[in-house]
Motif scaffolding. Structure first.
Motif, PDB file in Angstrom:
ATOM      1  N   GLU A 292       0.810  -1.189  -0.015  1.00 24.05           N
ATOM      2  CA  GLU A 292       0.036   0.100  -0.158  1.00 24.05           C
ATOM      3  C   GLU A 292       0.998   1.213   0.121  1.00 24.05           C
ATOM      4  O   GLU A 292       0.833   2.180  -0.815  1.00 24.05           O
ATOM      5  CB  GLU A 292      -0.959  -0.015   1.279  1.00 24.05           C
ATOM      6  N   LYS A 293       1.763   1.253   1.037  1.00 25.66           N
ATOM      7  CA  LYS A 293       2.800   2.491   0.860  1.00 25.66           C
ATOM      8  C   LYS A 293       3.690   2.571  -0.341  1.00 25.66           C
ATOM      9  O   LYS A 293       3.959   3.688  -0.495  1.00 25.66           O
ATOM     10  CB  LYS A 293       3.786   2.543   2.341  1.00 25.66           C
ATOM     11  N   GLN A 296       1.867   4.585  -2.874  1.00 28.77           N
ATOM     12  CA  GLN A 296       1.789   5.973  -2.497  1.00 28.77           C
ATOM     13  C   GLN A 296       3.011   6.986  -3.070  1.00 28.77           C
ATOM     14  O   GLN A 296       2.974   7.999  -2.877  1.00 28.77           O
ATOM     15  CB  GLN A 296       1.277   6.260  -1.157  1.00 28.77           C
TER      16      GLN A 296
END
Length: 408
Positions: A292-293, A296
């Motif tokens: 997820e990170k 980003q």
């Protein structure tokens, strides 16, 4: 003229390629001396024999440099079938012996018998310094697991200074820009890889490779270790020892509170691949690199966590991020793939943007005709092409790291 070319032809017969003439061996058993399969040749000899890597004056030249596998006691002999003589119009043969003597320390053998008798003393040879790590590699040929050990040593270890003098001679043959280091500087650390093997019921140790690291001081109370040289000897290459050594050294410094981060001096392409693999392996489980990170984008959190926990600097952390993000990206999905491409290209375009800024400065202070000259060198289309090429190259390098990781 015809006479000269005949003479030139004759002289050309007395030129030998030194990369082929130099024959290296790591000897464990007396029978290794006669076994061609244990011989290996240098990749480079220009530092000793000049850019052409040629020795003149001999036919069938063989420069034998044989080392006992553990202690690296050395046998040095020169053989040839014929040598130019004085009748050859004042042409002299190269002094091969003095060139080799410049890089190998004194105390070598010149007779095979002396060398073989030294081989018997190998049973007394033990690795220097402190044991850091033991690992094993399955050997298909022997059908068994072979044990290797990594040690950290310094010049206070008895006998290590002389051993290191013999070990570093290999650098000249396998590292293009190699140079010998100042061993009296106490900020050097030495890391050595050895193989354990059996001979007549005894356990012996063979030298596999090593790494030297220099500890730079960083104000006010930190150090920044910088890898200077790293070499796995050719008979052991391709077995994963480089990655084991790199990771062991990295972990050694990671545990020290005074170390800021670890860098490398003028790294080769192979070294960068190795570093990518080990650093990605170490980082992949950090929370800041969760899928997820990664999606980003690159963050300060990644920089901080990689430096504090793993002593990795910002530039290397960025590469780790790009490799792990590639793994988390579905390149078949147009949106994900575009996001990844833009993200990496934004970093790659940095140097071009810098050039653009320099040009803007030039515009203010150069005469028009000088400016056209400068501008011609930087064509925008070319930039886009180069950028795309760099991106594709990078992705294929990153995929190789991920493949190796999947196998590990």
């Amino acid at each position: 003229m015809a006479g000269l070319s005949a003479m030139e032809k004759k002289l050309a017969e007395f030129k030998c390629n030194t990369n082929e003439a130099i024959q290296l061996k790591l000897v464990r058993f007396p029978e290794d001396l006669e076994d061609d399969s244990t011989t290996f040749n240098p990749e480079y000899s220009h530092q000793v024999f000049g850019d052409d890597e040629v020795a003149f004056g001999y036919k069938g030249l063989k420069i034998l440099l044989y080392y006992n596998a553990g202690n690296l006691s050395t046998l040095f002999r020169i053989k040839y079938t014929s040598k130019v003589n004085e009748n050859f119009d004042c042409v002299e043969a190269d002094d091969v012996e003095s060139k080799i003597r410049k890089i190998i320390p004194p105390g070598f053998c010149t007779s095979t018998d002396d060398f073989v008798s030294l081989l018997e003393k190998e049973v007394n040879f033990k690795p220097f310094g402190t044991l850091l790590h033991t690992y094993s590699v399955h050997n298909e040929e022997a059908g068994e697991d072979i044990t290797y050990q990594i040690y950290q040593a310094d010049m206070t270890c008895p006998g290590f200074r002389e051993y290191h003098e013999r070990l570093q001679t290999f650098l000249m043959w396998f590292i293009e820009t190699a140079s010998f280091i100042d061993v009296d500087d106490e900020r050097w650390n030495y890391f050595l890889v050895f193989e354990k093997y059996n001979k007549d019921g005894a356990t012996l140790f063979a030298t596999v490779g090593y790494m030297t690291v220099y500890n730079y001081y960083v104000y006010p109370d930190k150090t920044r270790p910088r890898v200077s040289q790293m070499l796995i000897l050719p008979p052991f290459q391709g077995e994963g020892h480089g990655a084991q050594l790199f990771e062991t050294v990295h972990r050694y410094y990671m545990s020290s509170p005074t170390v800021l981060d670890i860098t490398a001096e003028d790294p080769s392409e192979n070294y960068v691949k190795l570093r990518d693999f080990v650093l990605v392996k170490l980082c992949q489980d950090l929370p800041c690199f969760s899928p997820e990170k990664l999606m980003q984008g690159f963050s300060q959190e990644m920089v901080t966590e990689a430096q504090q926990k793993l002593k990795i600097n910002k530039q290397h952390t960025r590469r780790v991020y790009e490799i792990l993000r590639l793994r988390a990206t579905d390149m078949g999905d147009p949106e994900q793939s575009r996001g990844y491409r833009l993200d990496v290209k934004k970093r790659l375009i940095g140097p071009y943007k810098k050039k653009q800024r320099e040009l803007a400065k030039m515009r203010r202070c150069l005469r028009p005709e000088e400016l056209t000259n400068q501008l011609n060198q930087i064509d925008l289309n070319m930039q886009h092409e180069q950028l795309e090429e760099s991106f594709q190259q990078l992705v294929s390098d990153y995929r190789r790291v991920l493949e190796r990781l999947a196998q590990a």
